[in-house]
Design a protein around this motif. Structure first.
Motif: not given
Length: 303
Positions: A208-209, A212-213
């Motif tokens: 997920q991280q 998001e980037r």
């Protein structure tokens, strides 16, 4: 006949579950007993609260008016238990919970000692399974509550952050990245990855991280998926790839020089650990006391 909380709790559970049979299973009661308590509540108010059908119950206008008060009564009982748990010094019984692997193996052992010293008459039963399995077992009433590593979206669940954590990049000693203090994610993506299995909270947070980037999980060269944090660490130590793991889980190996932590400049993998339980459930006082302990103590002194 007086109005009582037990009947409000049953009414709320029937409303949330959509049937008397599902509510009976959730409350560990027989279906006739659930039906009788709802009928008693209807007799008390002198009006129908639920419309019965063969498929699913529906709230009457009176039932829709009562539902938020039933919800508030459950919240009030929970708040009362939480407030009084600070005074339960002679607490006895069993604390039964599930925890995902990182929490169970590297976080809880450091917290259960201080908790046990404060509440010496509470025995602890811990089931170690991944986040997805914890949600399933709570839904099936095999667990009262759990501690998980990634948020889940489930309409029946109450979820609350109880502590924070950070994932860190680990590489084998002698790896090309091991001599650098800081690397970019583009550099990291050049190397094979060893990850936890699908359904693991650690993996969900990492993916997920990255997403998001702007980094798709398909960009990872995943050469191995393993079912435990210990197995991932051993594989990294053996030089089979790199990984992201909880900083709490690799302190020992990093201190011994078996693996190397490397900072990634353009991605921060901070996360929360969450408690999770059914919205309609009333937790045992041992569980309420433990969750209060997690909320109110300075946990970093033991971690």
């Amino acid at each position: 006949m007086a109005l009582n909380f037990h009947q409000l709790h049953i009414f709320y559970t029937v409303s949330e579950r959509g049937s008397f049979s599902a509510a009976a299973q959730a409350l560990h009661m027989t279906q006739p007993a659930v039906t009788m308590q709802v009928q008693s509540l209807e007799d008390y108010f002198g009006t129908k609260l639920l419309q019965r059908s063969t498929k699913r119950i529906e709230l009457t206008e009176a039932g829709r008016a009562l539902l938020p008060y039933a919800r508030r009564s459950i919240d009030l009982i929970r708040d009362t238990d939480r407030a009084m748990s600070a005074f339960t010094k002679q607490l006895k019984g069993k604390l039964q919970l599930g925890a995902s692997l990182t929490i169970a193996e590297y976080i809880l052992p450091r917290l259960l000692g201080p908790f046990g010293a404060e509440y010496p008459h509470v025995s602890i039963s811990l089931k170690v399974i991944n986040t997805t399995q914890i949600v399933e077992e709570i839904c099936n009433h095999q667990l009262n509550f759990g501690l998980i590593e990634a948020p889940v979206n489930h309409p029946d669940m109450h979820m609350e952050p109880v502590m924070s954590d950070e994932l860190t990049l680990i590489v084998p000693c002698g790896h090309p990245l091991s001599e650098k203090e800081t690397v970019t994610m583009d550099e990291v993506l050049k190397y094979p990855f060893i990850l936890r299995e699908q359904g693991s909270g650690t993996r969900q947070v990492m993916e997920q991280q990255l997403l998001e980037r702007g980094f798709e999980s398909t960009a990872l060269n995943i050469v191995m998926e393993l079912g435990s944090t210990g197995a991932v660490k051993s594989a990294v130590e053996a030089g089979l790839g790199v990984s992201f793991l909880s900083a709490s889980s690799i302190k020992h190996e990093a201190a011994l020089g078996l693996i190397k932590k490397v900072k990634v400049a353009d991605v921060t993998f901070t996360r929360q650990f969450y408690s999770i339980y059914l919205k309609s459930a009333l937790l045992p006082i041992s569980a309420v006391t433990f969750l209060t302990f997690l909320r109110e103590k300075d946990l970093q002194q033991w971690l």
